[in-house]
Design a protein around this motif. Sequence first.
Motif: not given
Length: 425
Positions: A124, A128, A181
Motif C-alpha cells: 500500500i 492508494w 480494499d
Amino acid sequence: MKFSSALRPYVIKRVEELERADLVVGIPCFNNEKTIAHVVQMVSHGLKEYYPQLRAVIIISDGGSTDDTRDVAKEFQLKPWQEKIVGIYRGIPGKGTALRMVLQSAHMLNARACMVVDADLRSISNRWIQALLDPVLSHDFDFVAPIYTRYKYDGTITNNIVYNLCQAVFGKKIRQPIGGDFAFSNRLVQFYVQQDVWETDVARFGIDIWLTIQAIMYEFRICQSHLGRKIHDAKDPSEHLGPMFRQVVSTLFALMEQTERSWHNKTGAEQIPVFGEMSTDEPDPIPVNLAKLVHSFKMGLDHFGSLWEQIFCEDCFAAIKTAARMDVSKFRLPQDTWVRVLYELAGTYHNWPSNRRRLIDLMTPLYYGRVASFVNETKDMTSLEAERLVEEQAAFFVDAKDYLIQAWDNPRTCSRDFLAEAEEL
C-alpha cells in the motif's frame, strides 16, 4: 447474543465527541503487528497529501488480537487534523463485524466517503488513498473496487470462481470482487448499515463478496481503480485456502438464491468504468505446492467419487477420472469441465435440503484440481500472459450461462441414500 451495534461504549463516546468527519478510513485487523504501522502510515500520508482540507478519522477495528497490533496502532502518530480510534469490535468474530464497526462509525459521523483497506498490506502507498476515494468524491460513484497487479498464483479463488460468477451471474466485469480494499459513498454506507446480515455468517466470512453483490443488485454506481501491485500475506492454495473456498462459495451460492429473480434472465456482462493505469511490473512470486494440490484432488476422488458421480454429468465425471490418472507435471482439469462442474455444483446447492456446508466440503478437492491445472497451463507464462487465460475462462463462463440455468432449474436427482451417504462422510 445479538448486538445492535459493533461499537463498544468507548468507541461510541469517541465518535460522539468527534461529531462529524468528511472521510473515514477503516482498517480491520487481527494479529497484524508486523504490518499495521505501515498501513496506518500510508493512510495518514495519503490523506495529508491528497485531502488536507478534509477532516479524516482512521478506525482500527480489531478482532481481539493477542499480539501487539492495537498497541502499535495506538502509538503511531498521525498527521495534523487527523483523528484515530482503536478498538475491539463487538459481535460475531470475523471480518464482517470488523467492517460493521467501520461502517457504523462512518454512518454516525455522516462521512462523505468511507474507505477500507486490509491490515496485512505491504505494498500500500499513499497513492492508494486517492485512487480509491477520488471516484467517490469527484465523480459521484458509490462503490469503488480495486484492480491489482498480482502474481499469477495469487487470488486463485477470485481467478477461478468469483470473477467468473460475478460476470456470468450478476452481469458485471469486476476484476477483484473480494479484493478487500474498497471505497463507499455516504449513500451506500447508509444502505449497508441498515441491512439485516450482521448477525449471520456474512459477519464471519464472505463480507467482501456480499458488499460487492449488494452494490450490483441495488444498482449503485460502481467503478474500479488501479492500485498497482498487491503484496500481502499471500497464502499457498494447497496449504491455506480450503476454508476460504468453502466460505466464499457458500456465500456466493446463497446470494445467488436471494437474488435469483434479478439475474436468472440476464445475459452478457457489462464493462465497469476503470480509473488509473495498469502496472506491467511482474509481481513477486508466490510458491505453490503443485504435488500437494494434485494429491488432494486425487484423494478427493477416492473419498467422494461415488457422490461426485451422482452430482455431475457423465462427461464431467469422466473428465475428473481422466485427470486423476495424470502425473503431476501433466495434470489437467479442462476449462470446459471446470465451468460445468461449478455450475452443476451451484444447481445441487440450490436444491440441497440441509447441511449445505457439507456439500461444499465435498467439493473442495475439485478446486485444488482446477488450481493445479491452472499452474501447469501457465507455468511458462508471465503474470500478464496468465491474465489473458483468466479472461478467456471468464468469457467461457458467460457464454455457458444457459448451462447454469439448466443445472439450477433441473438438477440431477439426489436420492435419500445419496444424501445419507454425504452426511456420513
